[in-house]
Design an enzyme around this catalytic site. Structure first.
Site, mmCIF file in Angstrom:
data_model
loop_
_atom_site.group_PDB
_atom_site.id
_atom_site.type_symbol
_atom_site.label_atom_id
_atom_site.label_comp_id
_atom_site.label_asym_id
_atom_site.label_seq_id
_atom_site.Cartn_x
_atom_site.Cartn_y
_atom_site.Cartn_z
ATOM 1 N N LYS A 22 0.829 -1.213 0.000
ATOM 2 C CA LYS A 22 0.000 0.000 0.000
ATOM 3 C C LYS A 22 0.861 1.261 0.000
ATOM 4 O O LYS A 22 0.663 2.168 -0.813
ATOM 5 C CB LYS A 22 -0.909 0.014 1.242
ATOM 6 C CG LYS A 22 -1.544 1.375 1.514
ATOM 7 C CD LYS A 22 -2.342 1.399 2.792
ATOM 8 C CE LYS A 22 -1.607 1.768 4.046
ATOM 9 N NZ LYS A 22 -1.512 3.185 4.377
ATOM 10 N N ASN A 23 1.824 1.331 0.928
ATOM 11 C CA ASN A 23 2.556 2.587 1.073
ATOM 12 C C ASN A 23 3.521 2.859 -0.081
ATOM 13 O O ASN A 23 3.927 4.002 -0.288
ATOM 14 C CB ASN A 23 3.251 2.653 2.436
ATOM 15 C CG ASN A 23 2.234 2.863 3.558
ATOM 16 O OD1 ASN A 23 1.081 3.223 3.291
ATOM 17 N ND2 ASN A 23 2.637 2.625 4.792
ATOM 18 N N CYS A 118 -4.922 8.275 9.194
ATOM 19 C CA CYS A 118 -5.136 7.741 10.547
ATOM 20 C C CYS A 118 -4.805 8.810 11.584
ATOM 21 O O CYS A 118 -3.854 9.571 11.417
ATOM 22 C CB CYS A 118 -4.236 6.531 10.789
ATOM 23 S SG CYS A 118 -4.732 5.071 9.884
ATOM 24 N N ARG A 123 0.481 15.336 13.234
ATOM 25 C CA ARG A 123 1.228 14.867 12.058
ATOM 26 C C ARG A 123 1.653 16.086 11.223
ATOM 27 O O ARG A 123 1.059 16.406 10.199
ATOM 28 C CB ARG A 123 0.376 13.887 11.233
ATOM 29 C CG ARG A 123 0.038 12.627 11.995
ATOM 30 C CD ARG A 123 -0.712 11.593 11.176
ATOM 31 N NE ARG A 123 0.147 10.858 10.269
ATOM 32 C CZ ARG A 123 -0.261 9.809 9.538
ATOM 33 N NH1 ARG A 123 -1.504 9.379 9.626
ATOM 34 N NH2 ARG A 123 0.572 9.190 8.733
ATOM 35 N N ILE A 125 3.782 18.767 8.767
ATOM 36 C CA ILE A 125 4.423 18.592 7.453
ATOM 37 C C ILE A 125 5.568 19.597 7.274
ATOM 38 O O ILE A 125 5.944 19.934 6.161
ATOM 39 C CB ILE A 125 3.416 18.687 6.276
ATOM 40 C CG1 ILE A 125 2.737 20.058 6.228
ATOM 41 C CG2 ILE A 125 2.385 17.587 6.333
ATOM 42 C CD1 ILE A 125 2.083 20.336 4.873
ATOM 43 N N GLN A 127 8.727 19.284 7.625
ATOM 44 C CA GLN A 127 9.916 18.789 6.915
ATOM 45 C C GLN A 127 9.679 18.735 5.398
ATOM 46 O O GLN A 127 10.607 18.908 4.615
ATOM 47 C CB GLN A 127 10.335 17.413 7.443
ATOM 48 C CG GLN A 127 10.704 17.411 8.911
ATOM 49 C CD GLN A 127 11.801 18.422 9.227
ATOM 50 O OE1 GLN A 127 12.881 18.417 8.633
ATOM 51 N NE2 GLN A 127 11.522 19.328 10.163
ATOM 52 N N ASP A 307 4.083 0.377 12.385
ATOM 53 C CA ASP A 307 2.839 -0.144 11.813
ATOM 54 C C ASP A 307 2.587 -1.603 12.194
ATOM 55 O O ASP A 307 1.555 -2.168 11.830
ATOM 56 C CB ASP A 307 2.849 0.004 10.279
ATOM 57 C CG ASP A 307 2.811 1.464 9.853
ATOM 58 O OD1 ASP A 307 2.489 2.320 10.698
ATOM 59 O OD2 ASP A 307 3.112 1.753 8.678
ATOM 60 N N ILE A 329 7.668 6.496 17.282
ATOM 61 C CA ILE A 329 7.326 7.315 16.110
ATOM 62 C C ILE A 329 6.096 8.196 16.369
ATOM 63 O O ILE A 329 6.153 9.413 16.192
ATOM 64 C CB ILE A 329 7.036 6.424 14.869
ATOM 65 C CG1 ILE A 329 8.161 5.402 14.635
ATOM 66 C CG2 ILE A 329 6.792 7.300 13.619
ATOM 67 C CD1 ILE A 329 9.474 5.968 14.136
ATOM 68 N N ARG A 399 -8.940 0.215 4.250
ATOM 69 C CA ARG A 399 -7.987 1.159 3.641
ATOM 70 C C ARG A 399 -6.687 0.480 3.261
ATOM 71 O O ARG A 399 -5.963 0.971 2.394
ATOM 72 C CB ARG A 399 -7.676 2.307 4.625
ATOM 73 C CG ARG A 399 -8.840 3.251 4.825
ATOM 74 C CD ARG A 399 -8.445 4.414 5.705
ATOM 75 N NE ARG A 399 -7.113 4.855 5.340
ATOM 76 C CZ ARG A 399 -6.226 5.361 6.172
ATOM 77 N NH1 ARG A 399 -6.528 5.528 7.428
ATOM 78 N NH2 ARG A 399 -5.041 5.729 5.756
HETATM 79 N N1 EPU Z 1 7.203 14.362 11.256
HETATM 80 C C1 EPU Z 1 7.477 15.663 11.555
HETATM 81 N N2 EPU Z 1 7.466 16.576 10.527
HETATM 82 C C2 EPU Z 1 7.195 16.234 9.245
HETATM 83 C C3 EPU Z 1 6.916 14.890 8.950
HETATM 84 C C4 EPU Z 1 6.935 13.952 9.976
HETATM 85 O O1 EPU Z 1 7.736 16.018 12.699
HETATM 86 O O2 EPU Z 1 7.193 17.105 8.378
HETATM 87 C C5 EPU Z 1 7.241 13.346 12.336
HETATM 88 C C6 EPU Z 1 5.882 12.670 12.561
HETATM 89 O O3 EPU Z 1 5.061 13.436 13.411
HETATM 90 C C7 EPU Z 1 6.304 11.329 13.138
HETATM 91 C C8 EPU Z 1 7.625 11.035 12.443
HETATM 92 O O4 EPU Z 1 8.087 12.295 11.947
HETATM 93 O O5 EPU Z 1 6.520 11.472 14.509
HETATM 94 C C9 EPU Z 1 7.545 10.060 11.298
HETATM 95 O O6 EPU Z 1 6.546 10.463 10.365
HETATM 96 P P1 EPU Z 1 6.619 10.063 8.812
HETATM 97 O O7 EPU Z 1 6.604 11.331 8.029
HETATM 98 O O8 EPU Z 1 7.718 9.102 8.602
HETATM 99 O O9 EPU Z 1 5.230 9.329 8.612
HETATM 100 P P2 EPU Z 1 4.266 9.417 7.358
HETATM 101 O O10 EPU Z 1 5.065 9.552 6.118
HETATM 102 O O11 EPU Z 1 3.170 10.372 7.626
HETATM 103 C C10 EPU Z 1 4.328 6.854 6.837
HETATM 104 C C11 EPU Z 1 3.334 5.765 6.657
HETATM 105 C C12 EPU Z 1 2.726 5.408 8.009
HETATM 106 C C13 EPU Z 1 3.843 4.973 8.954
HETATM 107 C C14 EPU Z 1 4.923 6.057 9.039
HETATM 108 C C15 EPU Z 1 6.130 5.633 9.847
HETATM 109 C C16 EPU Z 1 2.504 6.182 4.428
HETATM 110 C C17 EPU Z 1 1.391 6.642 3.570
HETATM 111 N N3 EPU Z 1 2.282 6.240 5.752
HETATM 112 O O12 EPU Z 1 3.628 7.957 7.403
HETATM 113 O O13 EPU Z 1 1.882 4.310 7.756
HETATM 114 O O14 EPU Z 1 3.313 4.757 10.247
HETATM 115 O O15 EPU Z 1 5.367 6.387 7.705
HETATM 116 O O16 EPU Z 1 6.690 4.483 9.325
HETATM 117 O O17 EPU Z 1 3.541 5.744 3.951
HETATM 118 C C18 EPU Z 1 0.022 2.919 8.025
HETATM 119 O O18 EPU Z 1 0.296 2.405 6.926
HETATM 120 O O19 EPU Z 1 -0.810 2.425 8.834
HETATM 121 C C19 EPU Z 1 0.693 4.153 8.426
HETATM 122 C C20 EPU Z 1 0.212 4.966 9.345
#
Ligand code: EPU
Length: 430
Positions: A22-23, A118, A123, A125, A127, A307, A329, A399
């Site tokens: 999925k991801n 989720c 969460r 953005i 970065q 996850d 995380i 999902r």
């Molecule tokens: N973070 C920041 N700033 C940012 C981005 C992230 O502080 O700009 C923090 C987040 O708050 C978190 C950490 O960095 O504490 C990691 O977040 P990341 O950006 O890696 O997560 P994501 O890209 O939003 C993806 C997966 C998630 C999975 C996480 C961690 C997708 C679509 N989603 O989320 O998957 O938990 O990486 O591995 O790829 C799931 O599939 O159930 C799911 C939630």
């Protein structure tokens, strides 16, 4: 409205085929609009709702889609003509923010509403924005939470991520592949789907090196071309079936996997006393009675994946002894604990830590899927519990898990999807 009804207590036996990741799919599908041509993408899990929603978003910006077979889609991006995605689309999934990087890469302009997904706590953005700015874009958050990113011309830049972020790494890669010059992402995420996206983009003619390490180097190219590509198997779906096999004391071959991606999960299962055998493209998981306790700390890849944390907690809820989980995380990934305690688990949560006292068994109960992986955990709990478990809010599970009822039934589980009446609405007329 639908729910799952599970009669627990059956050991799972047989073989299950794992779907495409999925991801990876939700990153590769938007990446297809970076070329002015046709991409044929295989092994897409087309029946999960995050993917169908991502495909709808692509159509909304002008891409033409053709289903070649059950898991293969042709994406024709020649007519993509809009840089705008509204909240009606983005609210359904987190990955909708990849349209920011993809549209910025294609048009040097993107207007995309803040994403849903989720509820795992805050969460941010920041970065992603830092990365776009390093490439010369100006980023503003406008009315209706529209993220507006624009550049005269994107130019390569040097980005050091303050936190290891999967989403930011992907978004910066998408924006940088056709930028003018070289981009370096330091402290990049190393998840298997980052590598898969880089392989897809390179097959389209990009020049990306280092994906899978924490430094990714991208030399911008003039343009990308169409290609044919097959998505990797889903690491987390595979891990979920591994845990389901262990939790039911079953014997299951999990087929179509990359065992290397599953090492952190296999290692923990071995530590708990479960038998895990690795082959080229499959893994066999075999229970040996009640599992031993173990501790888990979730970390970015190659650490133990967040996850898989809720599913692992279910297994440890019936382990011999006390286990400690440390969530590294997400700040809000223990919402499933209340549901699990309704089934008889003994868990205390204190901030990032969960202390699990193993109990003898779980009992079936009516529970809720609070998010995607919490829902997967409830399924495993229902499969190993005594009696009947009913899981509500299964739209979260839909999902990310393709044909979950069919796959589990194929392993001998007693699980059904049933329609439930809509809640009674009380009219205030009169
Ligand atoms: N973070 C920041 N700033 C940012 C981005 C992230 O502080 O700009 C923090 C987040 O708050 C978190 C950490 O960095 O504490 C990691 O977040 P990341 O950006 O890696 O997560 P994501 O890209 O939003 C993806 C997966 C998630 C999975 C996480 C961690 C997708 C679509 N989603 O989320 O998957 O938990 O990486 O591995 O790829 C799931 O599939 O159930 C799911 C939630």
């Amino acid at each position: 409205m639908e729910k799952f009804v599970i009669n627990g207590g059956t050991e799972l036996h047989g073989t299950v085929n794992i779907s495409g990741a999925k991801n990876a799919a939700v990153a590769i599908i938007p990446a297809a609009i970076l070329c002015n041509g046709i991409c044929t993408i295989e092994n897409i899990p087309t029946s999960i709702s995050d993917v169908t929603m991502m495909l709808r978003i692509l159509e909304s910006v002008g891409a033409k889609l053709r289903l070649i077979d059950k898991n293969t889609i042709e994406i024709d991006s020649t007519a993509v003509n809009s840089d705008f995605v509204c909240y009606e689309y983005t609210k359904h999934l987190r990955a909708s923010y990849y349209l920011l990087g993809a549209l910025l890469g294609r048009f040097s302009s993107a207007r995309v509403a803040m994403p849903g997904g989720c509820d795992l706590g805050v969460r941010p953005i920041d970065q992603h924005i830092k990365g776009f700015e390093a490439l010369g874009a100006t980023v503003k958050i406008e009315e209706n939470a529209i993220v507006n990113a624009k550049a005269e011309e994107l130019t390569g830049g040097h980005v050091y991520l303050d936190v290891v972020s999967v989403g930011a790494t992907i978004n910066i890669m998408l924006a940088a592949v056709c930028a003018n010059g070289k981009t370096i992402i330091e402290n990049a995420a190393r998840e298997p789907h980052i590598v898969d996206l880089a392989n897809f983009l390179n097959t389209m003619g990009a020049d990306i090196r280092g994906a899978g390490t924490d430094v990714i180097k991208i030399r911008g190219v003039e343009e990308l071309h169409g290609c044919q590509y097959s998505i990797i198997p889903d690491q987390i779906e595979a891990g979920t079936y591994m845990l389901a096999a262990a939790a039911t004391n079953g014997d299951v071959i999990i087929n179509n996997v990359i065992p290397k991606h599953l090492e952190s999960i296999s290692t923990k299962l071995l530590e708990c006393g479960v038998t895990v055998e690795e082959y080229d493209e499959c893994i066999r998981v075999c229970g040996n009675g009640r599992v031993s306790r173990c501790n888990i700390k979730t970390m970015p890849h190659p650490g133990f994946p967040t996850d898989m944390q809720p599913q692992m907690a279910v297994l440890l809820s019936v382990a011999k002894g006390t286990s400690i989980i440390s969530e590294g995380i997400w700040e809000n990934r223990y919402r499933y604990v209340d549901q699990l305690m309704r089934m008889g688990a003994s868990i205390k949560v204190d901030g990032k830590l969960a202390v699990i006292e193993g109990v003898d068994h779980l009992n079936g109960a009516p529970v809720r899927a609070d998010d995607l992986r919490a829902g997967a955990a409830m399924i495993i709990a229902g499969l190993m519990a005594n009696g009947t478990t009913e899981i509500e809010d299964i739209l979260h599970i839909d999902r990310g898990y393709e044909y979950v009822v069919e796959k589990l039934t194929g392993l001998g589980a007693d699980i059904k999807r049933i329609e439930t009446p809509d809640p009674v609405r009380i009219s205030n007329a009169g």
